[in-house]
Design an enzyme around this catalytic site. Structure first.
Site, PDB file in Angstrom:
ATOM      1  N   HIS A   7      -1.916   0.340  -9.813  1.00  0.00           N
ATOM      2  CA  HIS A   7      -2.520  -0.328  -8.532  1.00  0.00           C
ATOM      3  C   HIS A   7      -2.892  -2.335  -9.839  1.00  0.00           C
ATOM      4  CE1 HIS A   7      -4.185  -0.818  -4.466  1.00  0.00           C
ATOM      5  NE2 HIS A   7      -3.965  -2.106  -4.902  1.00  0.00           N
TER       6      HIS A   7
ATOM      7  N   GLU B  97      -4.417   7.577  -5.002  1.00  0.00           N
ATOM      8  CA  GLU B  97      -4.900   6.637  -5.716  1.00  0.00           C
ATOM      9  C   GLU B  97      -5.991   7.558  -6.631  1.00  0.00           C
ATOM     10  OE1 GLU B  97      -4.262   2.080  -5.434  1.00  0.00           O
ATOM     11  OE2 GLU B  97      -1.997   2.756  -4.565  1.00  0.00           O
TER      12      GLU B  97
ATOM     13  N   ARG C 251       1.525  -1.733  -0.083  1.00  0.00           N
ATOM     14  CA  ARG C 251      -0.241  -0.082  -0.208  1.00  0.00           C
ATOM     15  C   ARG C 251       0.804   0.948   0.065  1.00  0.00           C
ATOM     16  NH1 ARG C 251      -3.344  -2.912  -1.344  1.00  0.00           N
ATOM     17  NH2 ARG C 251      -5.202  -3.676  -0.257  1.00  0.00           N
TER      18      ARG C 251
HETATM   19  P1  NAP Z   1      -0.582 -11.244   5.128  1.00  0.00           P
HETATM   20  O1  NAP Z   1      -0.555 -12.946   4.607  1.00  0.00           O
HETATM   21  O2  NAP Z   1      -1.246 -11.069   5.730  1.00  0.00           O
HETATM   22  O3  NAP Z   1       1.436 -11.454   5.300  1.00  0.00           O
HETATM   23  C1  NAP Z   1       1.316  -9.927   5.062  1.00  0.00           C
HETATM   24  C2  NAP Z   1       2.538 -10.049   6.191  1.00  0.00           C
HETATM   25  O4  NAP Z   1       3.195  -8.699   6.342  1.00  0.00           O
HETATM   26  C3  NAP Z   1       2.557 -10.736   7.651  1.00  0.00           C
HETATM   27  O5  NAP Z   1       4.234 -11.691   7.425  1.00  0.00           O
HETATM   28  C4  NAP Z   1       2.797  -9.971   9.059  1.00  0.00           C
HETATM   29  O6  NAP Z   1       4.529 -10.416   9.467  1.00  0.00           O
HETATM   30  C5  NAP Z   1       3.653  -9.012   7.777  1.00  0.00           C
HETATM   31  N1  NAP Z   1       3.803  -7.385   8.717  1.00  0.00           N
HETATM   32  C6  NAP Z   1       2.802  -7.151   9.038  1.00  0.00           C
HETATM   33  N2  NAP Z   1       2.669  -5.792   9.936  1.00  0.00           N
HETATM   34  C7  NAP Z   1       3.899  -6.048  10.340  1.00  0.00           C
HETATM   35  C8  NAP Z   1       5.072  -5.203  10.528  1.00  0.00           C
HETATM   36  N3  NAP Z   1       4.871  -4.057  10.875  1.00  0.00           N
HETATM   37  N4  NAP Z   1       6.140  -4.813   9.980  1.00  0.00           N
HETATM   38  C9  NAP Z   1       6.891  -6.521  10.112  1.00  0.00           C
HETATM   39  N5  NAP Z   1       5.795  -7.429   9.386  1.00  0.00           N
HETATM   40  C10 NAP Z   1       4.753  -7.112   9.266  1.00  0.00           C
HETATM   41  O7  NAP Z   1      -1.411 -10.460   3.844  1.00  0.00           O
HETATM   42  P2  NAP Z   1      -0.842 -11.178   2.026  1.00  0.00           P
HETATM   43  O8  NAP Z   1      -1.477 -11.338   1.665  1.00  0.00           O
HETATM   44  O9  NAP Z   1       0.254 -11.553   1.764  1.00  0.00           O
HETATM   45  O10 NAP Z   1      -1.316  -9.567   1.360  1.00  0.00           O
HETATM   46  C11 NAP Z   1      -0.279  -8.219   1.977  1.00  0.00           C
HETATM   47  C12 NAP Z   1      -0.960  -7.078   1.707  1.00  0.00           C
HETATM   48  O11 NAP Z   1      -0.571  -7.523   0.035  1.00  0.00           O
HETATM   49  C13 NAP Z   1      -1.844  -7.326   2.043  1.00  0.00           C
HETATM   50  O12 NAP Z   1      -2.718  -6.170   2.998  1.00  0.00           O
HETATM   51  C14 NAP Z   1      -2.436  -5.322   0.744  1.00  0.00           C
HETATM   52  O13 NAP Z   1      -2.771  -4.252   0.848  1.00  0.00           O
HETATM   53  C15 NAP Z   1      -1.635  -5.715  -0.543  1.00  0.00           C
HETATM   54  N6  NAP Z   1      -1.770  -6.239  -1.534  1.00  0.00           N
HETATM   55  C16 NAP Z   1      -1.580  -5.781  -2.673  1.00  0.00           C
HETATM   56  C17 NAP Z   1      -1.999  -5.345  -4.485  1.00  0.00           C
HETATM   57  C18 NAP Z   1      -1.729  -4.847  -4.994  1.00  0.00           C
HETATM   58  O14 NAP Z   1      -2.965  -5.292  -5.992  1.00  0.00           O
HETATM   59  N7  NAP Z   1      -1.049  -4.389  -5.088  1.00  0.00           N
HETATM   60  C19 NAP Z   1      -2.591  -6.993  -3.731  1.00  0.00           C
HETATM   61  C20 NAP Z   1      -2.730  -7.561  -2.892  1.00  0.00           C
HETATM   62  C21 NAP Z   1      -2.508  -7.656  -1.550  1.00  0.00           C
HETATM   63  P3  NAP Z   1       3.956 -11.821  10.388  1.00  0.00           P
HETATM   64  O15 NAP Z   1       3.349 -13.312   9.831  1.00  0.00           O
HETATM   65  O16 NAP Z   1       4.694 -11.633  11.543  1.00  0.00           O
HETATM   66  O17 NAP Z   1       2.240 -11.360  11.433  1.00  0.00           O
END
Ligand code: NAP
Length: 325
Positions: free
Chosen positions: A285, A266, A237
């Site tokens: 995005h 955005e 994000r």
């Molecule tokens: P996820 O499986 O929940 O993974 C998020 C990771 O971030 C987890 O490993 C978590 O660590 C880590 N994290 C959270 N807070 C943190 C912090 N303060 N410091 C360090 N690490 C931290 O989520 P995901 O499915 O991979 O998706 C991640 C994000 O990508 C979404 O929330 C979304 O905003 C973004 N996204 C963007 C697009 C796009 O179109 N560009 C598409 C899809 C997703 P822990 O496991 O250790 O808690």
């Protein structure tokens, strides 16, 4: 009697038919001024909402006293006040997993495009400027064998690590809230503190959610730790990064380049300095934006909403604490 819902995302005919078979749908095609007025008018009766990319804050949701469930067509839930929803016992669901691989593909597209200057050099050809063999001025940097730094080792982070490790022979470094022994085993990955990762990685990739803790996580101080030949990739994000500090780091060649799919605001403003920097590849995005994945996300959201409205627990419930209120 079918429950009224508001749909603010266009669905394929088959999903629309499925939704209409169970609910009474108000479709809002465009969230401009007219669409927002239509939404406000529909909220007092709405039992469910399905859509994405709309900040649903308390001011808006206070207009919806009968609301039972929101199905977000996204994995990120930064557009919602989860405490507020839980207090009101509104079930929030999202669409994880189905978009993981596609979003990791987008991440790798940005890594390759930025390191190999694909957009800049393709534009040179298109502009009929390819008049002699290119030289060092137009060389890029290698991707294979370079250190891939992943901040946020969740679903998308792992999918990125898989591509880097198995596809490009890249040593994987990562930072998360907690170490992941299984990830370390599978990808021979190394857990580092944020500072150490920024100092060591050739590619610094953000794959973590936007939360109160991660907002502004990467600012001028963090960018200053990165190596001058390193590349910054953001597919999480925009607000996780101080965009002005990033612009300055890119402008001053503090870092080599950036591949950005997400931005502080955005769509990106037409006068954003990011658009005039040759070392930036910016995409609108598109992390999950393929026909197959968007359909899978919509299907997942429809399933979640119909389950919640039928009194069942949706598969991708974000706020189980809603049941405690
Ligand atoms: P996820 O499986 O929940 O993974 C998020 C990771 O971030 C987890 O490993 C978590 O660590 C880590 N994290 C959270 N807070 C943190 C912090 N303060 N410091 C360090 N690490 C931290 O989520 P995901 O499915 O991979 O998706 C991640 C994000 O990508 C979404 O929330 C979304 O905003 C973004 N996204 C963007 C697009 C796009 O179109 N560009 C598409 C899809 C997703 P822990 O496991 O250790 O808690």
């Amino acid at each position: 009697m079918k429950k009224p819902i508001v749909l603010y995302k266009r669905l394929s005919p088959s999903l629309m038919a499925r939704l209409q078979a169970h609910t009474q749908v108000t479709l809002i095609e465009d969230l401009g001024d007219d669409g927002m007025a239509q939404l406000r008018a529909a909220l007092p009766e709405a039992r469910g909402l399905l859509g994405a990319s709309l900040k649903l804050d308390a001011a808006l949701l206070d207009l919806a006293p009968r609301l039972e469930a929101i199905a977000s067509v996204s994995v990120g839930v930064d557009n919602y006040d989860i405490d507020y929803l839980s207090r009101r016992r509104i079930l929030l669901s999202n669409t994880p997993d189905v978009l993981t691989e596609t979003t990791a593909d987008t991440g790798f597209a940005l890594i390759l495009a930025t390191a190999r200057r694909v957009v800049e050099l393709a534009n040179l050809v298109r502009d009929r400027q390819w008049t002699r063999n290119i030289g060092p001025l137009h060389f890029g940097s290698d991707v294979h064998g370079k250190k891939l730094g992943i901040i946020g080792m969740g679903r998308i982070g792992e999918a990125l690590a898989q591509r880097g490790h198995f596809g490009f022979g890249m040593p994987v470094l990562y930072h998360s809230q907690t170490p992941k022994p299984e990830v370390e085993r599978r990808f021979n990955a190394r857990y580092l503190g944020l500072r150490e990762l920024l100092q060591e990685a050739d590619f610094v990739c953000l794959t973590l959610p936007l939360t109160a803790q991660t907002q502004g996580l990467i600012g001028a101080g963090e960018l200053a730790l990165m190596r001058p030949d390193s590349i910054f990739i953001n597919i999480s994000r925009g607000k996780v990064v101080d965009e002005q500090a990033l612009i300055e780091a890119l402008h001053n060649h503090r870092i080599r380049g950036a591949g950005l799919d997400v931005f502080e605001h955005e769509p990106l403003a037409m006068d954003s300095p990011l658009l005039s920097l040759a070392n930036v590849v910016a995409t609108p995005h598109i992390g999950s934006a393929t026909h197959e994945t968007r359909e899978a996300m919509a299907r997942c959201a429809v399933d979640n909403l119909l389950a919640a409205l039928a009194g069942e627990r949706p598969s991708n419930l974000v706020n189980p604490q809603a049941y405690q209120h």
